[in-house]
Design an enzyme around this catalytic site. Structure first.
Site, mmCIF file in Angstrom:
data_model
loop_
_atom_site.group_PDB
_atom_site.id
_atom_site.type_symbol
_atom_site.label_atom_id
_atom_site.label_comp_id
_atom_site.label_asym_id
_atom_site.label_seq_id
_atom_site.Cartn_x
_atom_site.Cartn_y
_atom_site.Cartn_z
ATOM 1 N N HIS A 1 0.825 -1.214 0.000
ATOM 2 C CA HIS A 1 0.000 0.000 0.000
ATOM 3 C C HIS A 1 0.853 1.256 0.000
ATOM 4 O O HIS A 1 0.389 2.318 -0.390
ATOM 5 C CB HIS A 1 -0.936 -0.004 1.212
ATOM 6 C CG HIS A 1 -0.222 -0.084 2.525
ATOM 7 N ND1 HIS A 1 0.351 -1.251 2.980
ATOM 8 C CD2 HIS A 1 0.036 0.848 3.466
ATOM 9 C CE1 HIS A 1 0.918 -1.024 4.157
ATOM 10 N NE2 HIS A 1 0.745 0.238 4.469
ATOM 11 N N GLY B 1 0.244 -6.294 -1.520
ATOM 12 C CA GLY B 1 -1.000 -5.623 -1.151
ATOM 13 C C GLY B 1 -1.818 -6.487 -0.206
ATOM 14 O O GLY B 1 -2.595 -5.982 0.585
ATOM 15 N N LEU C 1 -0.957 -8.214 2.861
ATOM 16 C CA LEU C 1 0.244 -8.043 3.685
ATOM 17 C C LEU C 1 0.845 -9.371 4.143
ATOM 18 O O LEU C 1 0.160 -10.387 4.223
ATOM 19 C CB LEU C 1 -0.086 -7.146 4.883
ATOM 20 C CG LEU C 1 -0.302 -5.676 4.486
ATOM 21 C CD1 LEU C 1 -0.891 -4.879 5.648
ATOM 22 C CD2 LEU C 1 0.999 -5.034 4.024
ATOM 23 N N ASP D 1 5.287 -2.577 9.782
ATOM 24 C CA ASP D 1 5.228 -3.204 11.105
ATOM 25 C C ASP D 1 3.901 -3.930 11.335
ATOM 26 O O ASP D 1 3.861 -4.992 11.957
ATOM 27 C CB ASP D 1 5.524 -2.208 12.236
ATOM 28 C CG ASP D 1 4.747 -0.906 12.139
ATOM 29 O OD1 ASP D 1 4.083 -0.664 11.116
ATOM 30 O OD2 ASP D 1 4.815 -0.113 13.104
ATOM 31 N N LYS E 1 5.234 7.629 10.879
ATOM 32 C CA LYS E 1 4.325 7.647 9.738
ATOM 33 C C LYS E 1 4.098 9.110 9.343
ATOM 34 O O LYS E 1 3.933 9.979 10.205
ATOM 35 C CB LYS E 1 3.001 6.991 10.153
ATOM 36 C CG LYS E 1 2.092 6.618 8.991
ATOM 37 C CD LYS E 1 1.108 5.540 9.439
ATOM 38 C CE LYS E 1 0.116 5.161 8.366
ATOM 39 N NZ LYS E 1 -0.623 3.937 8.724
ATOM 40 N N ARG F 1 -0.473 -40.411 -7.199
ATOM 41 C CA ARG F 1 0.560 -39.662 -6.453
ATOM 42 C C ARG F 1 1.935 -40.268 -6.697
ATOM 43 O O ARG F 1 2.940 -39.567 -6.795
ATOM 44 C CB ARG F 1 0.223 -39.567 -4.959
ATOM 45 C CG ARG F 1 0.088 -40.893 -4.259
ATOM 46 C CD ARG F 1 -0.339 -40.700 -2.793
ATOM 47 N NE ARG F 1 -0.627 -41.974 -2.165
ATOM 48 C CZ ARG F 1 -0.101 -42.406 -1.015
ATOM 49 N NH1 ARG F 1 0.736 -41.641 -0.336
ATOM 50 N NH2 ARG F 1 -0.424 -43.577 -0.521
ATOM 51 N N SER G 1 4.563 -38.940 1.271
ATOM 52 C CA SER G 1 3.157 -39.184 0.942
ATOM 53 C C SER G 1 2.796 -38.650 -0.447
ATOM 54 O O SER G 1 2.009 -39.248 -1.160
ATOM 55 C CB SER G 1 2.237 -38.513 1.965
ATOM 56 O OG SER G 1 2.299 -39.178 3.205
ATOM 57 N N GLU H 1 2.800 -24.097 4.607
ATOM 58 C CA GLU H 1 2.271 -24.082 3.243
ATOM 59 C C GLU H 1 2.298 -22.697 2.622
ATOM 60 O O GLU H 1 2.417 -22.564 1.396
ATOM 61 C CB GLU H 1 0.849 -24.640 3.224
ATOM 62 C CG GLU H 1 0.728 -26.121 3.610
ATOM 63 C CD GLU H 1 0.723 -26.362 5.114
ATOM 64 O OE1 GLU H 1 0.711 -25.391 5.899
ATOM 65 O OE2 GLU H 1 0.739 -27.549 5.509
ATOM 66 N N HIS I 1 -3.919 -36.937 -1.836
ATOM 67 C CA HIS I 1 -4.863 -37.359 -0.788
ATOM 68 C C HIS I 1 -6.185 -36.614 -0.881
ATOM 69 O O HIS I 1 -6.718 -36.136 0.121
ATOM 70 C CB HIS I 1 -4.241 -37.179 0.601
ATOM 71 C CG HIS I 1 -3.086 -38.100 0.860
ATOM 72 N ND1 HIS I 1 -1.896 -37.987 0.196
ATOM 73 C CD2 HIS I 1 -2.950 -39.141 1.701
ATOM 74 C CE1 HIS I 1 -1.073 -38.931 0.608
ATOM 75 N NE2 HIS I 1 -1.677 -39.649 1.516
#
Lengths: 621, 621
Positions: free
Chosen positions: B78, B124, B126, B156, B247, B319, B346, B367, B416
């Protein structure tokens, strides 16, 4: 033979050790019976569970809804044979039921779900238990003012999940000294050593940097465990107990051995391990009962709040109406609690926050924690409303998916949906949120177009079960409905049309107003169309859609969303399911990546403005 | 007047300060011209940007694809007026273009996107920039062996996002001392003070606990900034520079004032602020060019790899075929890089990892970082394949959504999927993944049913643009196709049927095999059905579906997925778009929350097994 062990014994250590051995044995027995599961992940935490169950947990298994019960959240869900073995030791389930683990029809599933009444939240997607526990702990400390504690048992692998650190951060911000995280550092993940191995000092340093007490212990030393629990119970901060353990501890076959993740022992292996652990036992533990204290803060109705009123034609953003209505229902029901992810001046949740600051909790920019807190709160009978930009609920999609498995009743409002937000550009535009929420089990998806419908639906959300999502709009839109209009969930409104309609345009939110404009313009050319406000996207008003097909032939769905999974597909699916063949269908949706621009420029560029609807009607005739 | 400043000046400090003032002024000018935007979030970081741009960044703006360019990732998207002002100061854009900020048709958007060639990833949402930077830094250190650095500018507020800590953890695990995080601690979030305010010591302690160097500085002290950058450049660890800033710094109107988030100054306010900052300036900075070194490690084809072969009727899990094929394409193309979230045994990504350990990176159970790393790697011309359980990609849905805005080419395989996984229960069952991935802009969604089709599609994925998702199955399934069969993306296979077909059954993955079983059973009753393997869910083979409607009348879609957003709705949408009315449609999909059980029990309980297909065919006739 069932032996009821005394709660206090001269040799408490021996009891704890016997119970721990039993928990290991039962974890082995049930997984071997199932032929699959995670015995070794259970065995590492058995001593931690034994001392907790026998001497620290306060829980009435006969009254799982008891408001004074401690929370026991088993974040490392795959290790649930340990949890089930503890239920057996507590007398909550029988040995027979324990041995139905993972069988079709048994509630003793491969990962815990609230089909078992003592499981407050489903786990199995790692890294989520702590954030839920934060919700319970906030409830105890700030809402119900009750002395219960929240125990969260975590695995070391899941400490790599960012959601864990959102939980740590939020817990210290709210100084949740009633929250105790027990981290089972068994060193071995699914496919080898974890990131940090047995470096318990690193976990402890991280916890401390996040404002927690941290206690490093040997997780197989009963006395150290007991001391750690006592310290944690008397802490003025949230406490993380970092326990060094061995995966598969107690059996030479598996102790600290690779290749044993998610693997049951063969019957002969199990037999040897059980013998090594001292043989089967059936201790029955009287778990400490909680106190009987009333919830503080006053539950139930608190006043005769009235929903906000708007004049027809007045312009109000549905996000503003969301905030206004939240405040109103906050005055009707003291169980309404509001959470926001640091954008409450945009989502208008701040309207509630200013009116009821003691029931408003800032989650900062941590959307996973936002949803986790809500799951914890609803378990404690609150009615949590969460808000952020609709786009950013994507950050918590796994938590939302799991909340459905947890049978949680949570209310989510996503603002700033679609290209109509304008200049901020695509990163802030939710264009997949309807799809995302429609694909959640048992969800309700609402998308109102004006102030009165928003207010009515917020009121309805309060007592709706399951995952309820409302999509709100940034731009101000004109009020369409009078004060007495009803908006049943599963309904729709036909806002334009008559006997001569040549087509039906279906919109919701911002596009409904484009459809109305198109209708007005076409009316000038003596072309009448039906316009349907599909404010309830799921469940959907199939009957009205069928009638539209039968009476007008052409359907035109217009939505501020990608083509996939939103209004268009919801309409097609509903009609197909009802056996209604659709002779003519036009789908106006967003198909190219939007950019910055004015709302009207972007609606037009996306092909979902009034002029495109007019063209689609003319082309369809 | 444009003054070209010398790169080295006698008074370097003065240049940095002049440039910082210019960056602030230009941030004000362009947002005031736009009437919206975030000038104050830009102003806080202007000194940090000035020293970086003038003296540390190595970047050839004429060659944004130069392999030696530093990465500059602007995580606090931003605040992009600052980034655009820096582009102007570097001579990359004109002042005129800067002033098109947020206008429709301008690439100078409200948040940065790669429509601007020097923006490597859209920001954008965050908390995502660091994880992408980790990907670039891994590439520099382990793959291309190049000395470029990765600079990530963070706000921050976004330090509350868990994804940030996944990035910190991964960076220290891989000891990415070429990665520098600059945290602009301006204390004020969107709606008030941040969680940690100006407690830079807490941010520093957290960074250190996560294995980083941390340097606390005054973010408006040019000399401190310079020293910090020099220290960071010579560090043996990743470095976080925690800069205390104001700021809106530089203008009395806004400096450290609440109520100025995301708000442009009015023209007269801007005029006063610009005067206060010394007046408009047009310094032109010669940004240091990078070295000219070749990528190490050998790019391009590395051998004459052959895809794995399977015998018809042989049973192999898709798989497993995914892993086998990954290894094969790894032998064809040195740019193939594989990432996994601690489940490679797996997902079978480990087959590649064992063959090409130098191109396999363990992301542990994180992830969001998994996807972030891939976005960084593809920017550096790698072809990243990521795998985890399909259910857990929901954890990274926001990252995936943003990756599409980043125009990233990444390949994701979720294993899976569906109830057919069996005993592990619903937390591990992806039942919304097809919906989730179909609703991503420009995505490709593949769902093969057997070994050969999986291998062919993995090969195709390697060079497909955009977000490409493959759904794989846990269970072994029989090989259906011979070695010479082709599987074009957007195609389908008709695996059963003839001229007498009374209905068409459409399946994919596990349900295709159920459809084949149903066909065989019905054949015994002299009922012929057509069975279509819809291995390409998006794009979809509309022509074959139309033919099926026209020739067999009845369509039956069977899928191991919730009703919403999967195969069924994809088929309905494709037919509706093509103007094909569907006279009879049956949708067999998962409608109740599944439990643990054997795969066949669960397929049957969900109503998607062969017997249910048989019944649906008979009911449809």
């Amino acid at each position: 033979m069932v032996t009821e062990a005394p709660q206090k014994t001269e040799n408490q250590t021996e009891l704890w050790q016997q119970l721990a051995a039993q928990l290991r044995i039962d974890s082995i027995r049930c997984t071997t019976a199932a032929g699959s599961g995670h015995p070794t992940s259970a065995m590492s935490a058995a001593d931690l569970m034994s001392v907790l169950l026998a001497s620290h947990l306060k829980y009435d298994f006969d009254q799982p809804e008891h408001p004074n019960n401690d929370s026991l959240i088993f974040s490392k869900g795959h290790a649930c044979p340990l949890l089930y073995a503890a239920y057996k030791a507590a007398g909550a389930i029988t040995d027979e039921e324990l041995l139905t683990l993972r069988q079709f029809g048994s509630r003793i599933e491969g990962h815990p779900t609230p089909d078992i009444p003592w499981v407050e939240a489903a786990t199995g997607s790692l890294g989520q238990g702590l954030s839920i526990g934060v919700g319970d702990a906030i409830c105890a400390k700030y809402l119900d003012k009750l002395p219960y504690r929240v125990w969260v048992i975590l695995g070391d692998s899941e400490m790599a999940e960012g959601s864990i650190w959102e939980g740590f951060n939020t817990a210290s911000h709210y100084n949740l000294n009633n929250l105790i995280a027990i981290v089972d550092v068994n060193r071995l993940g699914q496919r080898g050593e974890t990131n940090l191995g047995w470096h318990t000092e690193i976990y402890a340093a991280r916890a401390r940097a996040f404002g927690w007490n941290a206690i490093e212990i040997d997780g197989h030393n009963i006395e150290e465990i007991e001391r750690a629990y006592q310290t944690a119970e008397n802490s003025d901060k949230p406490t993380a107990i970092i326990a060094r353990t061995e995966k598969g501890h107690g059996a030479a076959l598996t102790a600290n051995k690779e290749g044993w993740h998610g693997k049951a022992m063969k019957p002969e292996e199990a037999e040897a391990a059980i013998a090594e652990l001292g043989g089967r036992n059936d201790l029955l533990i009287k778990v400490n009962r909680p106190q009987d204290m009333q919830r503080g803060g006053g539950a139930g109705e608190v006043g005769d709040g009235k929903l906000p009123q708007y004049e027809i034609g007045e312009k109000v953003a549905t996000r503003q109406a969301y905030g206004d209505a939240l405040k109103a229902i906050g005055g009707m029901d003291a169980d309404v609690v509001v959470l926001d992810a640091e954008v409450s001046n945009s989502t208008f949740a701040e309207v509630f926050g200013k009116a009821y600051p003691e029931r408003f909790f800032e989650m900062y920019i941590a959307e996973q924690q936002l949803v986790g807190t809500a799951v914890g709160l609803q378990h404690r009978k609150k009615k949590p409303f969460c808000s952020t930009f609709a786009a950013f609920f994507a950050r918590a999609y796994d938590q939302i998916r799991m909340a459905a498995i947890s049978q949680a009743d949570i209310k989510l409002c996503g603002s700033h949906a679609g290209v109509s937000i304008g200049e901020d550009g695509p990163s802030q535009m939710a264009l997949e949120d309807l799809s995302m929420f429609r694909s959640v089990f048992g969800s309700t998806v609402l998308y109102p177009s004006d102030g009165p419908s928003t207010a009515a639906l917020v009121h309805a959300m309060k007592d709706l079960p399951g995952i309820v999502f409302m999509r709100s709009t940034r731009e101000k839109t004109p009020v369409l409905y009078g004060p007495d209009e009803q908006f049943p969930v599963g309904g729709s409104k036909t806002v334009r049309g008559g006997n001569e309609d040549v087509a039906t345009v279906i919109g919701a939110g911002i596009t409904l107003h484009e459809a109305v404009k198109a209708s007005d313009q076409l009316q000038g050319e003596n072309i009448s169309i039906r316009v349907i406000d599909l404010y309830s996207v799921k469940p959907i008003d199939t009957e009205t859609l069928q009638r539209a097909v039968n009476e007008t032939g052409h359907l035109i769905v217009v939505e501020d969303h990608w083509r996939q999974g939103g209004l268009g597909e919801a309409v097609l699916a509903a009609l197909a399911e009802s056996g209604t063949s659709v002779p003519s269908f036009t789908h106006l949706a967003v198909t190219e990546m939007p950019t910055s621009g004015k709302p009207n420029e972007l609606l037009d560029a996306a092909g979902i403005s009034a002029s495109h609807i007019v063209a689609a009607v003319k082309a369809a005739r």
